[in-house]
Scaffold this motif. Structure first.
Motif, PDB file in Angstrom:
ATOM      1  N   ASP A   1     -15.544  11.735  10.148  1.00 18.17           N
ATOM      2  CA  ASP A   1     -15.522  12.927  11.013  1.00 18.17           C
ATOM      3  C   ASP A   1     -16.836  13.135  11.758  1.00 18.17           C
ATOM      4  N   ARG A   2     -17.528  12.038  12.054  1.00 17.61           N
ATOM      5  CA  ARG A   2     -18.749  12.127  12.862  1.00 17.61           C
ATOM      6  C   ARG A   2     -18.415  12.118  14.352  1.00 17.61           C
ATOM      7  N   ILE A   3     -17.285  11.494  14.700  1.00 18.31           N
ATOM      8  CA  ILE A   3     -16.785  11.551  16.071  1.00 18.31           C
ATOM      9  C   ILE A   3     -15.270  11.718  16.013  1.00 18.31           C
ATOM     10  N   ARG A   4     -14.700  12.250  17.078  1.00 14.24           N
ATOM     11  CA  ARG A   4     -13.242  12.375  17.154  1.00 14.24           C
ATOM     12  C   ARG A   4     -12.643  11.070  17.669  1.00 14.24           C
ATOM     13  N   PRO A   5     -11.408  10.758  17.278  1.00 11.59           N
ATOM     14  CA  PRO A   5     -10.750   9.562  17.815  1.00 11.59           C
ATOM     15  C   PRO A   5     -10.739   9.585  19.343  1.00 11.59           C
ATOM     16  N   GLY A   6     -11.160   8.488  19.937  1.00 12.98           N
ATOM     17  CA  GLY A   6     -11.175   8.394  21.387  1.00 12.98           C
ATOM     18  C   GLY A   6     -12.411   8.973  22.041  1.00 12.98           C
ATOM     19  N   ALA A   7     -13.304   9.572  21.242  1.00 13.90           N
ATOM     20  CA  ALA A   7     -14.517  10.166  21.814  1.00 13.90           C
ATOM     21  C   ALA A   7     -15.506   9.077  22.217  1.00 13.90           C
ATOM     22  N   ILE A   8     -16.479   9.457  23.039  1.00 11.64           N
ATOM     23  CA  ILE A   8     -17.543   8.534  23.414  1.00 11.64           C
ATOM     24  C   ILE A   8     -18.384   8.244  22.178  1.00 11.64           C
TER      25      ILE A   8
END
Length: 330
Positions: free
Chosen positions: A310-317
């Motif tokens: 959960d450090r980045i969202r799926p598809g996020a940069i």
């Protein structure tokens, strides 16, 4: 969809000549990357990630590289000649679909014709669940898909020149979704999935603590790990530490985690010794001799890892993409 850059990049060799032109993304310095994302929801109990990579080579030269994956794969490679190192010796591959086991150490790879590969990263135990192939016996090995009783044309035949890279990937996912439904296949062992997640969260955690949290004995964890990874829990965690560090050296990790990665080792001598066990070279040598396909694989792993944590969202940069985008805006 998890693209790595907004435009193709060029990989240059040490003479300054462009070697690759990637259609599915590249690192800041032009190393080809894959378009990779979460697998289709219909197949997520078995497939952890989906990837496709197209990179075109200016000259049809032989390129020497490496692979070291902590997941099994279903891969389809077309239009490229591969010679992959395995525990059974070199294996030649072209225009076919094959199953790749996990790696306990780096394996050599040489190829010509660029990169044109699509596939699915499989969860621990999924080789057995899906194809009746023993995960432990597949350690450092590759087998052609027809050895699992599936005609190669069923999957390799999904490719055609009119398809865009995402369309080819979606066709493979659709095939597996239909296959799972027809066969009524159950998902692999939940304990294996928890152990894999632990390797991403904290590979230095004590086995006894993990086992207690899961409500099982350390011996049960050992048994399941050997069955679904082909490795002991200790070996799984050692590999996770090294692959995180390797991703950092390749520039496909979150710089904010660099200190955490280094603190997983007792000292620099421990770090170098462990790194040499997997890659047969020091971290400094590894960074200088970086392999394109290994960088591509490590980026897929790190993208998945950051999403799971959960450090980045799926598809996020992704963190390693930001500098490229900032440079493009200037």
């Amino acid at each position: 969809m998890g693209h790595n850059t907004g435009k193709p990049g060029n990989k240059k060799d040490f003479t300054g000549t462009a070697v690759f032109r990637s259609a599915t993304g590249s690192t800041e310095d032009g190393v080809p990357l894959a378009l990779n994302r979460q697998a289709d929801p219909r197949i997520r109990p078995w497939a952890a990630r989906a990837m496709v990579a197209y990179a075109y080579e200016r000259e049809n030269t032989m390129i020497y590289g490496q692979l070291c994956n902590d997941s099994a794969y279903l891969r389809c490679a077309v239009g490229v000649d591969w010679t992959a190192g395995t525990a059974d010796g070199p294996m030649e591959l072209r225009d076919e679909t094959f199953l790749c086991g996990q790696h306990s150490a780096v394996m050599p790879l040489r190829y010509s014709g660029g990169i044109k590969v699509a596939g699915l990263m499989l969860r621990p135990g999924a080789l057995r669940a899906l194809f009746g192939v023993n995960d432990a016996k597949m350690l450092n090995r590759i087998t052609r898909i027809d050895a699992a009783g599936i005609p190669d044309r069923e999957i390799t035949g999904l490719f055609n020149l009119d398809l865009e890279p995402p369309e080819w990937l979606e066709a493979i996912e659709g095939w597996l979704a239909d296959y799972v439904t027809r066969k009524g296949i159950a998902p692999p062992e939940p304990l294996s999935q928890a152990l894999e997640l632990q390797a991403f969260v904290d590979p230095n955690r004590l086995l006894s603590e993990f086992a207690e949290e899961q409500g099982v004995s350390p011996r049960t964890v050992e048994r399941v790990a050997k069955r679904d990874f082909g490795l002991t829990p200790k070996q799984i965690m050692r590999r996770a530490r090294i692959l995180d560090l390797a991703a950092q050296l390749c520039g496909v990790a979150d710089d904010a985690e660099e200190d955490d990665f280094l603190l997983r080792f007792f000292d620099q001598a421990h770090q170098i010794r462990e790194f040499h066990t997997f890659f047969a070279m020091t971290p400094g040598e590894f960074q200088t001799k970086r392999s394109e396909l290994l960088t591509l694989s490590l980026e897929i792993r790190q993208a998945r890892r950051l999403e799971l944590l959960d450090r980045i969202r799926p598809g996020a940069i992704r963190p390693w993409m930001r500098r490229t985008l900032l440079d493009a805006a200037e």
